[in-house]
Design a protein around this motif. Sequence first.
Motif, PDB file in Angstrom:
ATOM      1  N   LEU A   1      -3.041   5.335  10.446  1.00  0.00           N
ATOM      2  CA  LEU A   1      -2.007   4.701  10.507  1.00  0.00           C
ATOM      3  C   LEU A   1      -1.124   4.743  11.884  1.00  0.00           C
ATOM      4  O   LEU A   1      -0.802   4.028  12.823  1.00  0.00           O
ATOM      5  CB  LEU A   1      -1.083   4.233   9.333  1.00  0.00           C
ATOM      6  CG  LEU A   1      -0.028   3.322   9.536  1.00  0.00           C
ATOM      7  CD1 LEU A   1      -0.448   1.864   9.923  1.00  0.00           C
ATOM      8  CD2 LEU A   1       1.099   3.394   8.463  1.00  0.00           C
TER       9      LEU A   1
ATOM     10  N   ARG B   1       6.070  -7.601   7.813  1.00  0.00           N
ATOM     11  CA  ARG B   1       4.631  -7.730   7.974  1.00  0.00           C
ATOM     12  C   ARG B   1       3.903  -8.934   8.366  1.00  0.00           C
ATOM     13  O   ARG B   1       3.341  -9.022   9.304  1.00  0.00           O
ATOM     14  CB  ARG B   1       4.108  -7.655   6.545  1.00  0.00           C
ATOM     15  CG  ARG B   1       2.599  -7.535   6.103  1.00  0.00           C
ATOM     16  CD  ARG B   1       1.893  -6.365   6.709  1.00  0.00           C
ATOM     17  NE  ARG B   1       2.337  -4.907   6.323  1.00  0.00           N
ATOM     18  CZ  ARG B   1       1.890  -4.231   5.496  1.00  0.00           C
ATOM     19  NH1 ARG B   1       0.601  -4.670   4.797  1.00  0.00           N
ATOM     20  NH2 ARG B   1       2.102  -3.097   4.915  1.00  0.00           N
TER      21      ARG B   1
ATOM     22  N   SER C   1       4.203  10.639   5.277  1.00  0.00           N
ATOM     23  CA  SER C   1       2.957  10.535   4.803  1.00  0.00           C
ATOM     24  C   SER C   1       1.847  10.999   6.118  1.00  0.00           C
ATOM     25  O   SER C   1       0.674  10.570   5.924  1.00  0.00           O
ATOM     26  CB  SER C   1       2.594   9.346   4.163  1.00  0.00           C
ATOM     27  OG  SER C   1       2.443   8.281   5.033  1.00  0.00           O
TER      28      SER C   1
ATOM     29  N   THR D   1      -7.213  -0.907   8.450  1.00  0.00           N
ATOM     30  CA  THR D   1      -8.150  -0.208   7.354  1.00  0.00           C
ATOM     31  C   THR D   1      -7.463   1.331   6.992  1.00  0.00           C
ATOM     32  O   THR D   1      -8.094   1.898   6.136  1.00  0.00           O
ATOM     33  CB  THR D   1      -9.466   0.230   7.938  1.00  0.00           C
ATOM     34  OG1 THR D   1      -9.471   1.048   9.334  1.00  0.00           O
ATOM     35  CG2 THR D   1     -10.308  -1.154   8.356  1.00  0.00           C
ATOM     36  N   PHE D   2      -6.284   1.520   7.429  1.00  0.00           N
ATOM     37  CA  PHE D   2      -5.828   2.748   7.073  1.00  0.00           C
ATOM     38  C   PHE D   2      -5.602   3.205   5.572  1.00  0.00           C
ATOM     39  O   PHE D   2      -5.994   4.288   5.225  1.00  0.00           O
ATOM     40  CB  PHE D   2      -4.463   2.912   7.985  1.00  0.00           C
ATOM     41  CG  PHE D   2      -3.342   2.232   6.961  1.00  0.00           C
ATOM     42  CD1 PHE D   2      -2.421   3.016   6.181  1.00  0.00           C
ATOM     43  CD2 PHE D   2      -3.089   0.950   7.041  1.00  0.00           C
ATOM     44  CE1 PHE D   2      -1.360   2.555   5.463  1.00  0.00           C
ATOM     45  CE2 PHE D   2      -1.898   0.482   6.481  1.00  0.00           C
ATOM     46  CZ  PHE D   2      -0.992   1.307   5.656  1.00  0.00           C
ATOM     47  N   GLN D   3      -5.348   2.099   5.024  1.00  0.00           N
ATOM     48  CA  GLN D   3      -5.150   2.479   3.352  1.00  0.00           C
ATOM     49  C   GLN D   3      -6.438   2.942   2.563  1.00  0.00           C
ATOM     50  O   GLN D   3      -6.324   2.979   1.590  1.00  0.00           O
ATOM     51  CB  GLN D   3      -4.647   1.244   2.738  1.00  0.00           C
ATOM     52  CG  GLN D   3      -5.317   0.056   2.908  1.00  0.00           C
ATOM     53  CD  GLN D   3      -4.612  -1.343   2.984  1.00  0.00           C
ATOM     54  OE1 GLN D   3      -3.578  -1.218   3.542  1.00  0.00           O
ATOM     55  NE2 GLN D   3      -5.115  -2.354   2.351  1.00  0.00           N
ATOM     56  N   TYR D   4      -7.574   2.496   3.408  1.00  0.00           N
ATOM     57  CA  TYR D   4      -8.988   3.064   2.657  1.00  0.00           C
ATOM     58  C   TYR D   4      -9.361   4.357   3.103  1.00  0.00           C
ATOM     59  O   TYR D   4     -10.388   4.855   2.416  1.00  0.00           O
ATOM     60  CB  TYR D   4     -10.115   2.138   3.012  1.00  0.00           C
ATOM     61  CG  TYR D   4      -9.822   0.709   2.728  1.00  0.00           C
ATOM     62  CD1 TYR D   4      -9.518   0.092   1.370  1.00  0.00           C
ATOM     63  CD2 TYR D   4      -9.087  -0.258   3.747  1.00  0.00           C
ATOM     64  CE1 TYR D   4      -9.081  -1.082   1.095  1.00  0.00           C
ATOM     65  CE2 TYR D   4      -8.684  -1.691   3.493  1.00  0.00           C
ATOM     66  CZ  TYR D   4      -8.952  -2.108   2.116  1.00  0.00           C
ATOM     67  OH  TYR D   4      -8.374  -3.176   1.844  1.00  0.00           O
TER      68      TYR D   4
ATOM     69  N   TRP E   1       6.913   6.132   6.384  1.00  0.00           N
ATOM     70  CA  TRP E   1       5.391   6.629   6.397  1.00  0.00           C
ATOM     71  C   TRP E   1       5.346   7.705   7.388  1.00  0.00           C
ATOM     72  O   TRP E   1       4.317   8.413   7.164  1.00  0.00           O
ATOM     73  CB  TRP E   1       4.525   5.400   7.150  1.00  0.00           C
ATOM     74  CG  TRP E   1       4.356   4.346   6.302  1.00  0.00           C
ATOM     75  CD1 TRP E   1       3.944   4.303   4.674  1.00  0.00           C
ATOM     76  CD2 TRP E   1       4.301   3.017   6.591  1.00  0.00           C
ATOM     77  NE1 TRP E   1       3.785   3.326   4.347  1.00  0.00           N
ATOM     78  CE2 TRP E   1       3.724   2.273   5.299  1.00  0.00           C
ATOM     79  CE3 TRP E   1       4.359   2.265   7.706  1.00  0.00           C
ATOM     80  CZ2 TRP E   1       3.545   0.814   5.260  1.00  0.00           C
ATOM     81  CZ3 TRP E   1       3.929   0.757   7.716  1.00  0.00           C
ATOM     82  CH2 TRP E   1       3.556   0.137   6.436  1.00  0.00           C
TER      83      TRP E   1
ATOM     84  N   ASN F   1       9.528   2.324   5.564  1.00  0.00           N
ATOM     85  CA  ASN F   1       8.479   2.727   4.463  1.00  0.00           C
ATOM     86  C   ASN F   1       8.467   4.383   4.571  1.00  0.00           C
ATOM     87  O   ASN F   1       7.717   4.817   3.774  1.00  0.00           O
ATOM     88  CB  ASN F   1       7.254   2.174   4.440  1.00  0.00           C
ATOM     89  CG  ASN F   1       7.237   0.699   3.831  1.00  0.00           C
ATOM     90  OD1 ASN F   1       8.002   0.509   2.926  1.00  0.00           O
ATOM     91  ND2 ASN F   1       6.356   0.005   4.390  1.00  0.00           N
TER      92      ASN F   1
ATOM     93  N   PRO G   1      -4.596   8.674   5.314  1.00  0.00           N
ATOM     94  CA  PRO G   1      -4.193   7.254   5.565  1.00  0.00           C
ATOM     95  C   PRO G   1      -2.957   7.109   6.586  1.00  0.00           C
ATOM     96  O   PRO G   1      -2.725   6.267   7.620  1.00  0.00           O
ATOM     97  CB  PRO G   1      -3.627   6.686   4.264  1.00  0.00           C
ATOM     98  CG  PRO G   1      -4.418   7.434   3.269  1.00  0.00           C
ATOM     99  CD  PRO G   1      -4.605   8.682   3.766  1.00  0.00           C
TER     100      PRO G   1
END
Length: 168
Positions: A90, A9, A81, A164-167, A78, A76, A86
């Motif tokens: 992403l 990260r 998901s 902002t993807f997690q929001y 991802w 992860n 989200p």
Amino acid sequence: MDIVMIVLRMLHVLSGVFWAGATFVMASHVTPSVKAAGPEGVKFMQQLAGKSSLSTWLAVTGTLTVLSGIVMYLYNDWLASARTPPGLVLGIGAGLGILAYLHGLFAQRKAILKLQSLGKEIAAGGGPPSPEQTARLGILSGKIERNGVILAYTLAASVVLMGTFQYF
């Protein structure tokens, strides 16, 4: 605490900040100023594209950003998901980042290399550029300017989506 994710990260964010930030500054300030300066601006751009290490730094930080992002994405899982809001946001942001990287690597780099070659050709001539060389300078400068704007907008969208993807 997952040290691998922390390192990835940090690498992704720090290299991405430099890559996107330098791209924004080039597209919004440097390239328009070069254009307004006329022949002197072209000399500056040749210096920036040639002997300066900015293009190398942009290539390196772009590569680090994309590779660390891909590794984080896979690490992860991802992809699993990707059908959630989200995950979709992403993925779109990542896709835009990869598109910007490829555009810079192929379209922008090609124009910069041609500008470098033309600069050497003009310097070898020992005088001012010929009318044909001046025309080629204008065409290449226009391509570099357009590519820079494309890169800036694409990276801006990528940064906003990934930030902002997690929001969602």
